[in-house]
Design an enzyme around this catalytic site. Structure first.
Site, PDB file in Angstrom:
ATOM      1  N   SER A 139      43.490  41.624  43.321  1.00 43.66           N
ATOM      2  CA  SER A 139      43.503  40.474  42.404  1.00 43.66           C
ATOM      3  C   SER A 139      43.225  40.983  41.003  1.00 43.66           C
ATOM      4  O   SER A 139      42.541  42.010  40.837  1.00 43.66           O
ATOM      5  CB  SER A 139      42.409  39.494  42.814  1.00 43.66           C
ATOM      6  OG  SER A 139      42.188  38.535  41.796  1.00 43.66           O
ATOM      7  N   TYR A 152      33.935  37.194  44.251  1.00 45.66           N
ATOM      8  CA  TYR A 152      35.264  37.524  44.784  1.00 45.66           C
ATOM      9  C   TYR A 152      35.823  38.761  44.089  1.00 45.66           C
ATOM     10  O   TYR A 152      36.336  39.677  44.733  1.00 45.66           O
ATOM     11  CB  TYR A 152      36.157  36.306  44.559  1.00 45.66           C
ATOM     12  CG  TYR A 152      37.639  36.475  44.762  1.00 45.66           C
ATOM     13  CD1 TYR A 152      38.201  36.335  46.025  1.00 45.66           C
ATOM     14  CD2 TYR A 152      38.497  36.716  43.682  1.00 45.66           C
ATOM     15  CE1 TYR A 152      39.581  36.454  46.205  1.00 45.66           C
ATOM     16  CE2 TYR A 152      39.862  36.840  43.853  1.00 45.66           C
ATOM     17  CZ  TYR A 152      40.396  36.705  45.117  1.00 45.66           C
ATOM     18  OH  TYR A 152      41.758  36.827  45.291  1.00 45.66           O
TER      19      TYR A 152
HETATM   20  N1  LIG Z   1      46.723  32.637  45.097  1.00 45.21           N
HETATM   21  C1  LIG Z   1      46.429  33.400  44.040  1.00 45.21           C
HETATM   22  O1  LIG Z   1      46.559  32.984  42.871  1.00 45.21           O
HETATM   23  C2  LIG Z   1      45.974  34.830  44.249  1.00 45.21           C
HETATM   24  C3  LIG Z   1      45.756  35.628  43.121  1.00 45.21           C
HETATM   25  C4  LIG Z   1      45.347  36.947  43.285  1.00 45.21           C
HETATM   26  C5  LIG Z   1      45.144  37.441  44.585  1.00 45.21           C
HETATM   27  N2  LIG Z   1      45.347  36.647  45.663  1.00 45.21           N
HETATM   28  C6  LIG Z   1      45.160  37.224  46.984  1.00 45.21           C
HETATM   29  O2  LIG Z   1      46.350  37.021  47.732  1.00 45.21           O
HETATM   30  C7  LIG Z   1      46.030  37.016  49.146  1.00 45.21           C
HETATM   31  C8  LIG Z   1      46.670  35.816  49.809  1.00 45.21           C
HETATM   32  O3  LIG Z   1      46.072  34.647  49.269  1.00 45.21           O
HETATM   33  P1  LIG Z   1      46.820  33.235  49.280  1.00 45.21           P
HETATM   34  O4  LIG Z   1      46.644  32.688  47.916  1.00 45.21           O
HETATM   35  O5  LIG Z   1      48.159  33.369  49.889  1.00 45.21           O
HETATM   36  O6  LIG Z   1      45.834  32.406  50.252  1.00 45.21           O
HETATM   37  P2  LIG Z   1      46.106  31.190  51.266  1.00 45.21           P
HETATM   38  O7  LIG Z   1      47.391  30.509  51.003  1.00 45.21           O
HETATM   39  O8  LIG Z   1      44.845  30.395  51.251  1.00 45.21           O
HETATM   40  O9  LIG Z   1      46.249  31.946  52.682  1.00 45.21           O
HETATM   41  C9  LIG Z   1      45.185  32.683  53.210  1.00 45.21           C
HETATM   42  C10 LIG Z   1      45.543  33.099  54.626  1.00 45.21           C
HETATM   43  O10 LIG Z   1      44.481  33.907  55.156  1.00 45.21           O
HETATM   44  C11 LIG Z   1      43.992  33.321  56.369  1.00 45.21           C
HETATM   45  N3  LIG Z   1      42.582  33.698  56.485  1.00 45.21           N
HETATM   46  C12 LIG Z   1      41.571  33.397  55.643  1.00 45.21           C
HETATM   47  N4  LIG Z   1      40.428  33.918  56.083  1.00 45.21           N
HETATM   48  C13 LIG Z   1      40.715  34.599  57.219  1.00 45.21           C
HETATM   49  C14 LIG Z   1      39.946  35.357  58.133  1.00 45.21           C
HETATM   50  N5  LIG Z   1      38.637  35.507  57.973  1.00 45.21           N
HETATM   51  N6  LIG Z   1      40.562  35.919  59.196  1.00 45.21           N
HETATM   52  C15 LIG Z   1      41.900  35.761  59.374  1.00 45.21           C
HETATM   53  N7  LIG Z   1      42.691  35.055  58.536  1.00 45.21           N
HETATM   54  C16 LIG Z   1      42.088  34.473  57.477  1.00 45.21           C
HETATM   55  C17 LIG Z   1      44.282  31.838  56.220  1.00 45.21           C
HETATM   56  O11 LIG Z   1      44.353  31.127  57.427  1.00 45.21           O
HETATM   57  P3  LIG Z   1      43.022  30.470  58.118  1.00 45.21           P
HETATM   58  O12 LIG Z   1      42.312  29.704  57.045  1.00 45.21           O
HETATM   59  O13 LIG Z   1      43.554  29.629  59.233  1.00 45.21           O
HETATM   60  O14 LIG Z   1      42.231  31.632  58.609  1.00 45.21           O
HETATM   61  C18 LIG Z   1      45.678  31.925  55.577  1.00 45.21           C
HETATM   62  O15 LIG Z   1      46.636  32.244  56.566  1.00 45.21           O
HETATM   63  C19 LIG Z   1      44.504  37.057  49.223  1.00 45.21           C
HETATM   64  O16 LIG Z   1      44.077  38.386  49.456  1.00 45.21           O
HETATM   65  C20 LIG Z   1      44.066  36.613  47.846  1.00 45.21           C
HETATM   66  O17 LIG Z   1      42.791  37.095  47.498  1.00 45.21           O
HETATM   67  C21 LIG Z   1      45.749  35.356  45.538  1.00 45.21           C
END
Ligand SMILES: NC(=O)c1ccc[n+]([C@@H]2O[C@H](COP(=O)([O-])OP(=O)(O)OC[C@H]3O[C@@H](n4cnc5c(N)ncnc54)[C@H](OP(=O)(O)O)[C@@H]3O)[C@@H](O)[C@H]2O)c1
Length: 232
Positions: A139, A152
């Site tokens: 991130s 985070y």
């Molecule tokens: N969105 C942004 O703007 C952004 C920016 C920078 C970095 N990121 C990074 O991108 C990645 C993806 O994020 P996203 O935005 O796509 O999030 P998201 O849409 O909330 O999806 C997160 C996924 O991870 C699963 N998950 C969460 N905790 C878990 C655990 N303990 N064990 C197994 N599965 C788990 C969730 O399902 P369940 O809840 O059912 O477990 C879901 O499938 C992350 O690493 C995040 O830090 C995101």
């Protein structure tokens, strides 16, 4: 067919990556904690005709991590490990003075400790793959000091360093830490509920990750916006 494990693949970036890899013929092992959206996502991903194993569980659970790797072994090995599942530590995010220590511990367990646990579990298979790669989702909060993103961001900074050292210790693998940039996902909405400005969809960011797989640049830290920009 190459095999990838993708954590956190029921929605958001993980699901988008799963779809993109399946469209290219990858066999996949996917996880998330909630089994219902995970099964729905796996159903959509498997429409591409590749083999998809969906295993509900929490990445902080060592037995679950072992199951993920065992499932990949049954599909033929581990060519790519994507640690994408993530915890914020507080939802919505709060300033450090208010951050519950338990929330920080949770962010470290999910974002960092589980990543190393999975790497340790998968290393023998990654080393024996023709072109093994580890991709951890970072991130910009790992590198920039944004108010409220401290817990985070600290966990992601530690994840970046873990990836950098792994790359040195495992020169036969590619180890990439990738900052995807802001995306319109549930994670972002949970982090900053009042910020509903426009952001890219995860499906529009996934091609940056495909580019790494296509070009296999040196291990290191990459930003998806730059990878996408250079491709245009
Ligand atoms: N969105 C942004 O703007 C952004 C920016 C920078 C970095 N990121 C990074 O991108 C990645 C993806 O994020 P996203 O935005 O796509 O999030 P998201 O849409 O909330 O999806 C997160 C996924 O991870 C699963 N998950 C969460 N905790 C878990 C655990 N303990 N064990 C197994 N599965 C788990 C969730 O399902 P369940 O809840 O059912 O477990 C879901 O499938 C992350 O690493 C995040 O830090 C995101």
């Amino acid at each position: 067919m190459p095999v990838a494990i993708i954590t956190g693949a029921s929605k958001g970036l993980g699901e988008a990556l799963a779809r993109a890899l399946a469209a290219r013929g990858w066999d996949l092992v996917l996880d998330a904690r909630d089994p219902v959206p995970l099964a729905e996502a796996a159903g959509l991903v498997s429409a591409h005709g590749t083999r998809v194993t969906a295993l509900p569980g929490d990445v902080t659970d060592a037995a679950h991590r072992a199951e993920l790797v065992a499932a990949a072994w049954r599909l033929g090995g581990v060519d790519l490990l994507v640690h994408n599942a993530s915890a914020l530590g507080a939802e919505p995010l709060v300033r450090l003075e208010e951050l519950p220590l338990q929330g920080l511990r949770r962010a470290l367990e999910v974002n960092l400790v589980a990543a190393l646990g999975l790497v340790q579990e998968a290393l023998p298979l990654l080393r024996s793959a023709a072109a093994g790669a580890v991709l951890v989702v970072s991130s910009d909060a790992a590198a920039e000091a944004y108010p409220t993103w401290g817990g985070y961001g600290a966990s992601k900074a530690a994840l970046d360093q873990l990836a950098a050292v792994l790359a040195v210790e495992e020169p036969g693998l590619r180890v990439w830490a990738v900052d995807p940039g802001d995306m319109a996902t549930d994670l972002y909405a949970a982090a900053v509920p009042d910020d509903d400005g426009p952001r890219p969809e995860p499906a529009d960011v996934a091609p940056a990750f495909l580019r790494l797989l296509d070009e296999r640049p040196a291990s290191g830290r990459y930003g998806a916006p730059a990878l996408l920009e250079e491709r245009r």
